[in-house]
Design an enzyme around this catalytic site. Sequence first.
Site, PDB file in Angstrom:
ATOM      1  N   ASP A 105       0.843  -1.191   0.000  1.00 35.20           N
ATOM      2  CA  ASP A 105       0.000   0.000   0.000  1.00 35.20           C
ATOM      3  C   ASP A 105       0.880   1.243   0.000  1.00 35.20           C
ATOM      4  O   ASP A 105       1.940   1.280   0.639  1.00 35.20           O
ATOM      5  CB  ASP A 105      -0.924   0.010   1.215  1.00 35.20           C
ATOM      6  CG  ASP A 105      -2.077  -0.968   1.063  1.00 35.20           C
ATOM      7  OD1 ASP A 105      -2.244  -1.523  -0.034  1.00 35.20           O
ATOM      8  OD2 ASP A 105      -2.805  -1.195   2.058  1.00 35.20           O
ATOM      9  N   ASP A 112       0.902   4.167   1.343  1.00 40.35           N
ATOM     10  CA  ASP A 112       1.265   4.931   2.534  1.00 40.35           C
ATOM     11  C   ASP A 112       1.880   4.038   3.610  1.00 40.35           C
ATOM     12  O   ASP A 112       2.043   4.455   4.757  1.00 40.35           O
ATOM     13  CB  ASP A 112       0.075   5.715   3.079  1.00 40.35           C
ATOM     14  CG  ASP A 112      -1.141   4.836   3.337  1.00 40.35           C
ATOM     15  OD1 ASP A 112      -1.156   3.698   2.830  1.00 40.35           O
ATOM     16  OD2 ASP A 112      -2.067   5.276   4.038  1.00 40.35           O
ATOM     17  N   ARG A 131      -1.677   1.771  14.398  1.00 40.06           N
ATOM     18  CA  ARG A 131      -2.292   0.725  13.596  1.00 40.06           C
ATOM     19  C   ARG A 131      -2.138  -0.638  14.274  1.00 40.06           C
ATOM     20  O   ARG A 131      -1.068  -1.001  14.759  1.00 40.06           O
ATOM     21  CB  ARG A 131      -1.661   0.651  12.196  1.00 40.06           C
ATOM     22  CG  ARG A 131      -2.068   1.753  11.257  1.00 40.06           C
ATOM     23  CD  ARG A 131      -3.554   1.778  10.930  1.00 40.06           C
ATOM     24  NE  ARG A 131      -4.010   0.551  10.315  1.00 40.06           N
ATOM     25  CZ  ARG A 131      -3.972   0.303   9.006  1.00 40.06           C
ATOM     26  NH1 ARG A 131      -3.439   1.185   8.181  1.00 40.06           N
ATOM     27  NH2 ARG A 131      -4.455  -0.827   8.532  1.00 40.06           N
ATOM     28  N   GLU A 171     -11.669  -6.638  -0.420  1.00 42.72           N
ATOM     29  CA  GLU A 171     -11.403  -7.256  -1.713  1.00 42.72           C
ATOM     30  C   GLU A 171     -10.219  -8.222  -1.654  1.00 42.72           C
ATOM     31  O   GLU A 171     -10.083  -9.109  -2.505  1.00 42.72           O
ATOM     32  CB  GLU A 171     -11.127  -6.162  -2.753  1.00 42.72           C
ATOM     33  CG  GLU A 171      -9.738  -5.555  -2.732  1.00 42.72           C
ATOM     34  CD  GLU A 171      -9.398  -4.821  -1.444  1.00 42.72           C
ATOM     35  OE1 GLU A 171      -8.218  -4.820  -1.065  1.00 42.72           O
ATOM     36  OE2 GLU A 171     -10.312  -4.248  -0.820  1.00 42.72           O
ATOM     37  N   ASP A 172      -9.370  -8.065  -0.636  1.00 43.98           N
ATOM     38  CA  ASP A 172      -8.212  -8.945  -0.538  1.00 43.98           C
ATOM     39  C   ASP A 172      -8.538 -10.292   0.097  1.00 43.98           C
ATOM     40  O   ASP A 172      -7.785 -11.256  -0.063  1.00 43.98           O
ATOM     41  CB  ASP A 172      -7.071  -8.268   0.225  1.00 43.98           C
ATOM     42  CG  ASP A 172      -7.527  -7.523   1.472  1.00 43.98           C
ATOM     43  OD1 ASP A 172      -8.733  -7.565   1.788  1.00 43.98           O
ATOM     44  OD2 ASP A 172      -6.679  -6.908   2.123  1.00 43.98           O
TER      45      ASP A 172
END
Length: 365
Positions: free
Chosen positions: A94, A96, A129, A180-181
């Site tokens: 990804d 970022d 995160r 979606e993954d």
Amino acid sequence: MDVPVVSVVIAVHDVEAYVGECLDSVVGQSIGLRNLQVVAVDDGSTDGSGAVLERYADKYPEITAVRRPHSGGPGGPRNTGLGLARGRYVFFLDADDYLGPQALERMVAVAERNGSDVVLGRMAGVGGRRVPKVPFTRNRDRADLFRDGVYYTLSAQKLFRRGLIERLGLRFPEHLRTGEDQPFTALAYFNARVISVVADYDCYYLTYREGVRNVTRSAPHPLERLAQAARMMELVERHTAPGADRDRLMRRHFRCEVFGTFGPGWRSLDRRTRRRAAEAARPIVERWLTDRIAGRLPPRERLLAHCVRRGLHRELDAVTGASRTNRFFLTWRGGRGVRESRATGWIARARSALRHILNRRVSGM
């Protein structure tokens, strides 16, 4: 033309301030940039992200910058990148986030040594995160999909053998805003000869960036989340045999998606939405929550399942803290009539209900 060792596919959207750090982490990989193909796909950014990609592509011939119209999710740009990938392996990054300097070298070494089709690299959370912990307790040359916690991480940020992807025709569903993954990664797991885990090195830095709008990090609508859970449970059902192994995977979807719907965000939903979501969860519970799975759930989730199965909307609101009343009526239809539990505060009401579920067998569970 030489085949790259790894094709790194990066989906980019409105991350001008951070995509340079992401690309620098790829350029500086210890495996050597000459062994990489980098495909960075700008998904209709409205800031200067696309210009940043083009500057890197001008500087490094291994980097290809692609622009496409905005699709609303990472599936589209990832598929675009897959269509251009030539590497022996593919890694999805990804824009970022960023990689540890030795990430790709370590994961490729494990894959080459073991003939791995999928390699999981330990993740580190940045800026608050949360990251999966269970699969990364130790290095695993040959991880067990059902017993080693691998299935608890269905994100795409892994090393995949491209031959497996192409043999299966794997692509990301582009109509999904989030999740979606999950089908992509699950199908890779189900068909992989070997799954490996690198647990002694921070390979992937999953970041929280203030002000970055990222649909994959915002909570999906409950109906969207439950529909995705049902699709994944159907996938598990098609690719596994009945029994304890299937139950382990189903339990992950109940805990993470189905009962995760009734978390803190549930209280912020309006009454009509809560009712619709509870009714959407009901057929999922009725179809897939077996006695064996229910018996391995924590008491609160068993209680949620009972309320959903029986259509007890007021009781469900009380357990989740969404009810505004100080009276909580918990109805058990176990052949002994109706029992009531009263308490003030939703935590006290839930505790009282949990005592019931621990002290007697709930009908239908």
